[in-house]
Design a protein around this motif. Structure first.
Motif, PDB file in Angstrom:
ATOM      1  N   PRO A  10       0.820  -1.212   0.000  1.00 34.30           N
ATOM      2  CA  PRO A  10       0.000   0.000   0.000  1.00 34.30           C
ATOM      3  C   PRO A  10       0.854   1.263   0.000  1.00 34.30           C
ATOM      4  O   PRO A  10       0.515   2.253  -0.663  1.00 34.30           O
ATOM      5  CB  PRO A  10      -0.814  -0.129   1.291  1.00 34.30           C
ATOM      6  CG  PRO A  10      -0.891  -1.602   1.536  1.00 34.30           C
ATOM      7  CD  PRO A  10       0.436  -2.150   1.074  1.00 34.30           C
ATOM      8  N   LEU A  11       1.979   1.239   0.725  1.00 35.02           N
ATOM      9  CA  LEU A  11       2.840   2.424   0.783  1.00 35.02           C
ATOM     10  C   LEU A  11       3.413   2.751  -0.591  1.00 35.02           C
ATOM     11  O   LEU A  11       3.448   3.916  -0.997  1.00 35.02           O
ATOM     12  CB  LEU A  11       3.967   2.215   1.798  1.00 35.02           C
ATOM     13  CG  LEU A  11       4.970   3.355   1.936  1.00 35.02           C
ATOM     14  CD1 LEU A  11       4.283   4.680   2.268  1.00 35.02           C
ATOM     15  CD2 LEU A  11       6.028   3.022   2.987  1.00 35.02           C
ATOM     16  N   ALA A  12       3.864   1.738  -1.326  1.00 36.55           N
ATOM     17  CA  ALA A  12       4.416   1.988  -2.661  1.00 36.55           C
ATOM     18  C   ALA A  12       3.371   2.641  -3.555  1.00 36.55           C
ATOM     19  O   ALA A  12       3.670   3.571  -4.311  1.00 36.55           O
ATOM     20  CB  ALA A  12       4.911   0.679  -3.273  1.00 36.55           C
ATOM     21  N   MET A  13       2.132   2.174  -3.475  1.00 35.23           N
ATOM     22  CA  MET A  13       1.070   2.749  -4.298  1.00 35.23           C
ATOM     23  C   MET A  13       0.813   4.206  -3.924  1.00 35.23           C
ATOM     24  O   MET A  13       0.660   5.069  -4.799  1.00 35.23           O
ATOM     25  CB  MET A  13      -0.213   1.921  -4.156  1.00 35.23           C
ATOM     26  CG  MET A  13      -1.336   2.397  -5.052  1.00 35.23           C
ATOM     27  SD  MET A  13      -2.727   1.217  -5.135  1.00 35.23           S
ATOM     28  CE  MET A  13      -3.201   1.105  -3.408  1.00 35.23           C
ATOM     29  N   VAL A  14       0.793   4.501  -2.627  1.00 37.99           N
ATOM     30  CA  VAL A  14       0.562   5.883  -2.182  1.00 37.99           C
ATOM     31  C   VAL A  14       1.711   6.790  -2.622  1.00 37.99           C
ATOM     32  O   VAL A  14       1.489   7.925  -3.054  1.00 37.99           O
ATOM     33  CB  VAL A  14       0.353   5.929  -0.656  1.00 37.99           C
ATOM     34  CG1 VAL A  14       0.419   7.347  -0.124  1.00 37.99           C
ATOM     35  CG2 VAL A  14      -0.989   5.287  -0.297  1.00 37.99           C
ATOM     36  N   ASP A  39      -1.538   8.281   7.087  1.00 38.70           N
ATOM     37  CA  ASP A  39      -0.824   7.361   7.974  1.00 38.70           C
ATOM     38  C   ASP A  39      -1.809   6.458   8.723  1.00 38.70           C
ATOM     39  O   ASP A  39      -1.404   5.538   9.428  1.00 38.70           O
ATOM     40  CB  ASP A  39       0.101   8.105   8.942  1.00 38.70           C
ATOM     41  CG  ASP A  39      -0.607   9.178   9.748  1.00 38.70           C
ATOM     42  OD1 ASP A  39      -1.667   9.669   9.302  1.00 38.70           O
ATOM     43  OD2 ASP A  39      -0.108   9.533  10.824  1.00 38.70           O
ATOM     44  N   ASP A  40      -3.122   6.700   8.545  1.00 41.18           N
ATOM     45  CA  ASP A  40      -4.130   5.756   9.018  1.00 41.18           C
ATOM     46  C   ASP A  40      -4.313   4.618   8.014  1.00 41.18           C
ATOM     47  O   ASP A  40      -4.937   3.611   8.324  1.00 41.18           O
ATOM     48  CB  ASP A  40      -5.488   6.456   9.203  1.00 41.18           C
ATOM     49  CG  ASP A  40      -5.497   7.355  10.431  1.00 41.18           C
ATOM     50  OD1 ASP A  40      -4.637   7.164  11.310  1.00 41.18           O
ATOM     51  OD2 ASP A  40      -6.367   8.239  10.509  1.00 41.18           O
ATOM     52  N   VAL A  41      -3.784   4.823   6.797  1.00 45.01           N
ATOM     53  CA  VAL A  41      -3.998   3.885   5.700  1.00 45.01           C
ATOM     54  C   VAL A  41      -2.734   3.094   5.398  1.00 45.01           C
ATOM     55  O   VAL A  41      -2.783   1.912   5.075  1.00 45.01           O
ATOM     56  CB  VAL A  41      -4.468   4.635   4.430  1.00 45.01           C
ATOM     57  CG1 VAL A  41      -4.680   3.690   3.268  1.00 45.01           C
ATOM     58  CG2 VAL A  41      -5.735   5.426   4.718  1.00 45.01           C
ATOM     59  N   VAL A  42      -1.579   3.757   5.473  1.00 40.98           N
ATOM     60  CA  VAL A  42      -0.293   3.099   5.220  1.00 40.98           C
ATOM     61  C   VAL A  42       0.589   3.264   6.452  1.00 40.98           C
ATOM     62  O   VAL A  42       0.514   4.263   7.153  1.00 40.98           O
ATOM     63  CB  VAL A  42       0.416   3.659   3.965  1.00 40.98           C
ATOM     64  CG1 VAL A  42      -0.351   3.294   2.716  1.00 40.98           C
ATOM     65  CG2 VAL A  42       0.622   5.163   4.049  1.00 40.98           C
ATOM     66  N   ASN A  43       1.427   2.285   6.689  1.00 38.30           N
ATOM     67  CA  ASN A  43       2.259   2.265   7.893  1.00 38.30           C
ATOM     68  C   ASN A  43       3.568   3.015   7.646  1.00 38.30           C
ATOM     69  O   ASN A  43       4.440   2.534   6.932  1.00 38.30           O
ATOM     70  CB  ASN A  43       2.542   0.817   8.298  1.00 38.30           C
ATOM     71  CG  ASN A  43       3.271   0.725   9.616  1.00 38.30           C
ATOM     72  OD1 ASN A  43       3.580   1.739  10.247  1.00 38.30           O
ATOM     73  ND2 ASN A  43       3.565  -0.480  10.043  1.00 38.30           N
ATOM     74  N   LEU A 164     -13.654   2.845   6.657  1.00 38.61           N
ATOM     75  CA  LEU A 164     -13.277   2.558   8.041  1.00 38.61           C
ATOM     76  C   LEU A 164     -14.509   2.519   8.938  1.00 38.61           C
ATOM     77  O   LEU A 164     -14.668   1.603   9.755  1.00 38.61           O
ATOM     78  CB  LEU A 164     -12.289   3.610   8.549  1.00 38.61           C
ATOM     79  CG  LEU A 164     -11.986   3.579  10.052  1.00 38.61           C
ATOM     80  CD1 LEU A 164     -11.251   2.298  10.427  1.00 38.61           C
ATOM     81  CD2 LEU A 164     -11.178   4.801  10.466  1.00 38.61           C
ATOM     82  N   VAL A 165     -15.393   3.505   8.797  1.00 38.14           N
ATOM     83  CA  VAL A 165     -16.605   3.558   9.623  1.00 38.14           C
ATOM     84  C   VAL A 165     -17.480   2.338   9.362  1.00 38.14           C
ATOM     85  O   VAL A 165     -17.948   1.674  10.295  1.00 38.14           O
ATOM     86  CB  VAL A 165     -17.388   4.866   9.350  1.00 38.14           C
ATOM     87  CG1 VAL A 165     -18.764   4.822  10.006  1.00 38.14           C
ATOM     88  CG2 VAL A 165     -16.602   6.073   9.866  1.00 38.14           C
ATOM     89  N   ALA A 166     -17.690   2.005   8.075  1.00 40.42           N
ATOM     90  CA  ALA A 166     -18.562   0.889   7.730  1.00 40.42           C
ATOM     91  C   ALA A 166     -18.005  -0.442   8.233  1.00 40.42           C
ATOM     92  O   ALA A 166     -18.736  -1.262   8.812  1.00 40.42           O
ATOM     93  CB  ALA A 166     -18.764   0.837   6.213  1.00 40.42           C
TER      94      ALA A 166
END
Length: 201
Positions: A10-14, A39-43, A164-166
């Motif tokens: 995921p980080l590479a894509m971001v 940073d809630d999505v990628v570490n 995230l909510v769902a």
């Protein structure tokens, strides 16, 4: 679908997506990830994670060095840019990640797979704790979602937050249901019996 059609991470894509906006140096990428709350999505908890991902993208020819900016102190800042191969990879990765669920191995599903080796009462207690944590996470997420909408942010910028909510709401409902079944005895097992009834190897 080939392995290369899925994001390497995921980080590479971001990072590729940030460079699709404009060339930038690693520190700016890291700062944007944090200020945009990605940073809630990628570490990016480890300070060198962005730099390691950049090195791999460079090796793979998906990004290139655009220029080196001299710094008053410390080493020069290297500005990276997306290559044509990098843009093509980003498009493939996004298509795959949007269209096809990844085969993932989350910790929670792993522990559920082996939970029969412990007792129902302990499981009920731990899941009740999990429900409290999920409820707190959901409360914060819903509050942030309301605030973002009040600010008038376009919905497209809030999709990962909506997800995230769902997902948190769905997991909380499920966990509470399992705790209720464990407390009522509708779901129970005998650990020793479960271990004794293991199929032969």
């Amino acid at each position: 679908m080939t392995q290369d059609s899925r994001p390497r991470s995921p980080l590479a894509m971001v990072l590729l997506a940030l460079l699709a906006e404009e060339p930038m140096h690693a520190y700016r990428m890291q700062r944007l990830i944090k200020t945009r709350r990605k940073d809630d999505v990628v570490n990016v908890a480890r300070s060198n994670s962005v730099y390691q991902a950049i090195e791999r993208l460079l090796r793979d020819g998906l990004i290139e060095v655009r220029e080196k900016l001299a710094a008053d102190t410390g080493p020069a800042r290297i500005v990276y840019a997306l290559t044509d191969d990098g843009r093509a990879a980003l498009n493939r990765w996004m298509d795959a990640a949007l269209a096809t669920p990844a085969r993932e191995f989350p910790e929670f599903r792993a522990v559920l797979a082996v939970v029969a080796i412990t007792g129902p009462d302990l499981v009920a207690d731990r899941l009740a704790e999990r429900a409290e944590a999920l409820a707190a996470t959901l409360d914060v997420a819903e509050r942030e979602e309301r605030t973002s909408r009040e600010w008038g942010l376009p919905r497209v910028l809030l999709l990962e937050h909506e997800h995230l909510v769902a997902v948190t709401r769905a997991e909380l409902t499920w966990v509470r249901g399992v705790v209720d079944d464990l407390r009522s005895g509708a779901l129970t097992w005998d650990t020793e019996e479960m271990l004794a009834s293991r199929p032969p190897e």
